[in-house]
Motif scaffolding. Structure first.
Motif, PDB file in Angstrom:
ATOM      1  N   TRP A  22      44.533  -5.649  61.972  1.00  0.00           N
ATOM      2  CA  TRP A  22      44.468  -3.866  63.143  1.00  0.00           C
ATOM      3  C   TRP A  22      44.269  -3.169  63.030  1.00  0.00           C
ATOM      4  N   LEU A  23      42.491  -3.752  63.213  1.00  0.00           N
ATOM      5  CA  LEU A  23      41.489  -3.104  63.751  1.00  0.00           C
ATOM      6  C   LEU A  23      41.022  -3.188  64.752  1.00  0.00           C
ATOM      7  N   ALA A  24      41.095  -1.339  65.002  1.00  0.00           N
ATOM      8  CA  ALA A  24      40.470  -1.250  66.834  1.00  0.00           C
ATOM      9  C   ALA A  24      38.960  -1.497  66.448  1.00  0.00           C
ATOM     10  N   PRO A  25      38.090  -2.759  67.591  1.00  0.00           N
ATOM     11  CA  PRO A  25      36.881  -2.871  67.841  1.00  0.00           C
ATOM     12  C   PRO A  25      36.288  -1.168  67.604  1.00  0.00           C
ATOM     13  N   SER A  26      36.797  -0.098  68.318  1.00  0.00           N
ATOM     14  CA  SER A  26      35.561   1.121  68.004  1.00  0.00           C
ATOM     15  C   SER A  26      35.459   1.664  66.567  1.00  0.00           C
ATOM     16  N   THR A  27      36.536   1.665  65.562  1.00  0.00           N
ATOM     17  CA  THR A  27      36.381   1.825  63.953  1.00  0.00           C
ATOM     18  C   THR A  27      35.269   1.941  63.107  1.00  0.00           C
ATOM     19  N   PRO A  28      34.766   2.875  63.046  1.00  0.00           N
ATOM     20  CA  PRO A  28      33.953   2.356  61.461  1.00  0.00           C
ATOM     21  C   PRO A  28      33.364   1.820  61.034  1.00  0.00           C
ATOM     22  N   ILE A  29      32.849   0.691  59.908  1.00  0.00           N
ATOM     23  CA  ILE A  29      33.089  -0.101  59.077  1.00  0.00           C
ATOM     24  C   ILE A  29      32.023   0.515  58.178  1.00  0.00           C
ATOM     25  N   VAL A  30      32.895   0.754  56.683  1.00  0.00           N
ATOM     26  CA  VAL A  30      31.269   1.434  56.004  1.00  0.00           C
ATOM     27  C   VAL A  30      31.316   0.152  54.658  1.00  0.00           C
ATOM     28  N   ILE A  31      30.267  -0.568  54.319  1.00  0.00           N
ATOM     29  CA  ILE A  31      30.402  -1.637  53.193  1.00  0.00           C
ATOM     30  C   ILE A  31      29.945  -0.996  52.493  1.00  0.00           C
ATOM     31  N   MET A  32      29.983  -0.808  51.329  1.00  0.00           N
ATOM     32  CA  MET A  32      29.561   0.059  49.868  1.00  0.00           C
ATOM     33  C   MET A  32      29.895  -1.075  48.520  1.00  0.00           C
ATOM     34  N   HIS A  33      28.601  -1.584  47.731  1.00  0.00           N
ATOM     35  CA  HIS A  33      28.598  -2.957  47.430  1.00  0.00           C
ATOM     36  C   HIS A  33      27.629  -2.915  46.978  1.00  0.00           C
ATOM     37  N   ASN A  34      27.273  -3.807  45.438  1.00  0.00           N
ATOM     38  CA  ASN A  34      26.228  -3.689  44.570  1.00  0.00           C
ATOM     39  C   ASN A  34      25.296  -5.059  45.204  1.00  0.00           C
ATOM     40  N   GLY A  35      24.232  -5.247  45.568  1.00  0.00           N
ATOM     41  CA  GLY A  35      23.490  -6.116  45.969  1.00  0.00           C
ATOM     42  C   GLY A  35      23.054  -6.612  47.080  1.00  0.00           C
ATOM     43  N   MET A  36      22.542  -7.166  47.560  1.00  0.00           N
ATOM     44  CA  MET A  36      22.224  -7.753  49.709  1.00  0.00           C
ATOM     45  C   MET A  36      23.020  -9.177  49.433  1.00  0.00           C
ATOM     46  N   GLY A  37      23.042  -9.384  51.073  1.00  0.00           N
ATOM     47  CA  GLY A  37      23.280 -11.136  51.338  1.00  0.00           C
ATOM     48  C   GLY A  37      24.141 -10.912  52.396  1.00  0.00           C
ATOM     49  N   SER A  38      25.482  -9.841  52.359  1.00  0.00           N
ATOM     50  CA  SER A  38      26.748  -9.754  53.029  1.00  0.00           C
ATOM     51  C   SER A  38      26.491  -8.904  54.152  1.00  0.00           C
ATOM     52  N   GLN A  39      25.538  -9.107  54.459  1.00  0.00           N
ATOM     53  CA  GLN A  39      25.608  -8.685  56.228  1.00  0.00           C
ATOM     54  C   GLN A  39      25.954  -9.437  57.590  1.00  0.00           C
ATOM     55  N   ALA A  40      25.385 -10.158  57.551  1.00  0.00           N
ATOM     56  CA  ALA A  40      25.268 -11.412  58.329  1.00  0.00           C
ATOM     57  C   ALA A  40      26.677 -11.479  57.989  1.00  0.00           C
ATOM     58  N   VAL A  41      27.511 -11.795  57.167  1.00  0.00           N
ATOM     59  CA  VAL A  41      28.775 -12.143  57.896  1.00  0.00           C
ATOM     60  C   VAL A  41      29.765 -11.379  57.772  1.00  0.00           C
ATOM     61  N   ALA A  42      29.736  -9.273  57.766  1.00  0.00           N
ATOM     62  CA  ALA A  42      29.757  -8.898  58.700  1.00  0.00           C
ATOM     63  C   ALA A  42      29.517  -8.244  59.938  1.00  0.00           C
ATOM     64  N   LEU A  43      28.866  -8.625  60.234  1.00  0.00           N
ATOM     65  CA  LEU A  43      28.043  -8.000  61.980  1.00  0.00           C
ATOM     66  C   LEU A  43      28.627  -9.728  62.586  1.00  0.00           C
ATOM     67  N   GLN A  44      29.664 -10.806  61.920  1.00  0.00           N
ATOM     68  CA  GLN A  44      29.935 -11.697  62.580  1.00  0.00           C
ATOM     69  C   GLN A  44      30.894 -12.058  62.662  1.00  0.00           C
ATOM     70  N   LYS A  45      31.916 -11.586  61.931  1.00  0.00           N
ATOM     71  CA  LYS A  45      32.909 -11.452  62.246  1.00  0.00           C
ATOM     72  C   LYS A  45      33.742 -10.439  62.211  1.00  0.00           C
ATOM     73  N   LEU A  46      32.928  -8.795  62.696  1.00  0.00           N
ATOM     74  CA  LEU A  46      33.278  -7.767  63.175  1.00  0.00           C
ATOM     75  C   LEU A  46      31.770  -7.238  64.546  1.00  0.00           C
ATOM     76  N   PRO A  47      32.051  -8.434  65.601  1.00  0.00           N
ATOM     77  CA  PRO A  47      30.231  -8.497  66.783  1.00  0.00           C
ATOM     78  C   PRO A  47      30.562  -7.028  67.241  1.00  0.00           C
ATOM     79  N   HIS A  48      32.383  -5.925  66.916  1.00  0.00           N
ATOM     80  CA  HIS A  48      32.031  -4.610  68.281  1.00  0.00           C
ATOM     81  C   HIS A  48      32.500  -3.862  66.880  1.00  0.00           C
ATOM     82  N   ASN A  49      32.916  -4.090  66.679  1.00  0.00           N
ATOM     83  CA  ASN A  49      33.179  -2.455  65.601  1.00  0.00           C
ATOM     84  C   ASN A  49      31.335  -1.889  65.270  1.00  0.00           C
ATOM     85  N   PRO A  50      31.105  -0.588  64.966  1.00  0.00           N
ATOM     86  CA  PRO A  50      30.006  -0.056  64.225  1.00  0.00           C
ATOM     87  C   PRO A  50      30.299  -0.181  62.880  1.00  0.00           C
TER      88      PRO A  50
END
Length: 302
Positions: A90-118
């Protein structure tokens, strides 16, 4: 604005209650309830009684997700991929996604799964606690940083202003990796030790923990320098000590996860340091030992 918040844990509900003062807020959770009710107790800033508020927010409604101006994902690091998959249809490719959690290491997954979203990442020192499943308490004020991790999000400084308006202080950071590393260093120092010893943060001021804290900070400082963020073990130890004292009566999230036999974020906190050490050929024996000890506790609890 219309916000969807993915995850109704303590931090998700804190931001939901704060944003709902000004904006339209919709929750996305793992159940199918179309509304979510909870009591929110604001932080008592002036030593006067602050009355709890009762919130009833729409949840799990695909049309509201489609119409959102921003999606804030507040699940644990190991749940990010699953959360993105759940909302992706249900996500439009223009919808901004803000990710907030402890730690690091999920960025690659987010970029791969959402290649068009900010895509933006946030790190916060705001603290919240759930004394009961449907009651959220704001327990501490701290800095929130927000920044872009892909070019499509570079222009979204206004989101930091919106967050600051409802739950200050929040600021935009040109290099969000820098505060993410700072927060990671503090999490590496506090979370595994408080989980392992099942103690409050403040107990780490005891002499018996000082060598362990310095060993952790020494290894993290070497990794941060290799990443291009110059620091010293002494600087990180001083910052960790300040947080330990400021949150002396708090239980860390990892402490609570171990206490309640839940999966922890150790792979994205201490584990991230260990993986970076392998990448840069930097030895991290103390963090590796802590990582293994928490993994063993997880396995025994499962």
């Amino acid at each position: 604005m219309q916000f969807t918040i993915v995850g109704a844990g303590s931090i998700g509900c804190l931001w939901a209650a704060s944003l709902a003062k000004v904006h339209s807020v919709h929750l996305w959770t793992r159940d199918t309830q179309l509304h979510r009710e909870f009591t929110f107790t604001p932080l008592d800033r002036k030593t006067i009684t602050v009355a709890p508020t009762q919130l009833k927010l729409p949840s799990n409604q695909a049309l509201r997700l489609q119409q959102s101006d921003c999606v804030l994902i507040t699940v644990k690091a190991f749940q990010v991929a699953q959360a993105i998959e759940a909302i992706q249809p249900w996500l439009a490719p223009s919808t901004p996604i803000v990710i907030m959690h402890n730690g690091m290491g999920s960025q690659a997954v987010a970029l791969q799964k959402l290649p068009h979203n900010p895509i933006l990442y946030a790190t916060t020192s705001q603290a919240a606690f759930k004394p009961q499943p449907d009651h959220v308490q704001h327990t501490g004020i701290g800095q929130t940083w927000l920044g872009a991790i892909n070019p499509a999000a570079q222009h979204l400084h206004n989101l930091a202003d919106e967050f600051n308006n409802v739950l200050a202080p929040c600021q935009w950071h040109q290099d969000i990796q820098q505060p993410l590393w700072q927060k990671l260093a503090i999490n590496c120092a506090i979370n595994p030790l408080t989980a392992l010893h099942q103690c409050k943060n403040g107990e780490l001021t005891q002499q018996k923990y000082q060598t362990a804290l310095m060993n952790i900070c020494q290894e993290v400082a070497e990794i941060m320098c290799a990443e291009g963020y110059l620091t010293t073990a002494e600087t990180l130890k001083e910052q960790a000590d300040q947080v330990i004292q400021a949150t002396a009566n708090n239980f860390s999230s990892m402490n609570q996860d171990v206490c309640h036999h839940r999966q922890t974020e150790i792979d994205y906190i201490t584990g991230h340091i260990v993986r970076c050490g392998q990448h840069y050929n930097i030895r991290t024996p103390f963090n590796a030992q802590l990582w293994q000890q928490i993994k063993t506790m997880e396995q025994k609890a499962s």
